[in-house]
Design an enzyme around this catalytic site. Structure first.
Site, PDB file in Angstrom:
ATOM      1  N   ARG A  23       0.828  -1.211   0.000  1.00  0.00           N
ATOM      2  CA  ARG A  23       0.000   0.000   0.000  1.00  0.00           C
ATOM      3  C   ARG A  23       0.858   1.255   0.000  1.00  0.00           C
ATOM      4  NH1 ARG A  23      -3.443  -0.159   4.989  1.00  0.00           N
ATOM      5  NH2 ARG A  23      -1.571  -1.157   5.756  1.00  0.00           N
ATOM      6  N   ASN A  41      -6.064  -2.797   2.478  1.00  0.00           N
ATOM      7  CA  ASN A  41      -6.026  -4.249   2.571  1.00  0.00           C
ATOM      8  C   ASN A  41      -7.449  -4.782   2.596  1.00  0.00           C
ATOM      9  OD1 ASN A  41      -3.226  -4.422   2.740  1.00  0.00           O
ATOM     10  ND2 ASN A  41      -3.215  -4.361   4.962  1.00  0.00           N
TER      11      ASN A  41
END
Length: 94
Positions: A23, A41
Site C-alpha cells: 500500500r 487491505n
C-alpha cells in the site's frame, strides 16, 4: 491528446501483497503520477487500489501493480475501468 482524459480504475491485487509495504509503495507511485484515490487491505489478503487521474498515468500504475514492491509476490491483478468521478483530493492509505 490521447491518454490525457480523466479516468478511474479499481485494481485488486492478490498474492503476497499484505505485510510487504504494498500500500505504501502504491501510494508513492500514485502520488508521483498525480493520481488521487486510496489503497487498502482486504480481508481475503489482497490489496485494493482505487485511483483517479489521467488514463495514461493510471495505466502506468496498473502496470506497476503487476509486480509491486520488492518483497511482494503478485499472483493476479484485476482492473475495472470507470469514468472519473473527481471525489478525491489526494492519495491515501486506508
Amino acid at each position: 491528446m490521447m491518454g490525457d482524459e480523466g479516468a478511474r480504475v479499481c485494481i485488486i491485487v492478490s498474492g503476497r501483497v499484505q505485510g510487504v509495504f504494498f500500500r505504501r509503495a502504491a501510494a508513492e507511485q500514485a502520488r508521483t503520477l498525480g493520481i488521487t484515490g486510496w489503497a487498502r487491505n482486504l480481508n481475503d489478503g489482497s490489496v485494493e487500489i482505487v485511483g483517479q487521474g489521467k488514463r495514461r498515468n493510471l495505466e502506468i500504475l496498473l502496470a506497476w501493480a503487476h509486480h509491486g514492491p520488492p518483497y511482494a509476490r503478485v499472483d493476479a491483478v484485476q482492473a475495472q475501468w470507470e469514468p472519473r468521478q473527481g471525489e478525491f483530493a489526494q492519495f491515501q492509505i486506508c
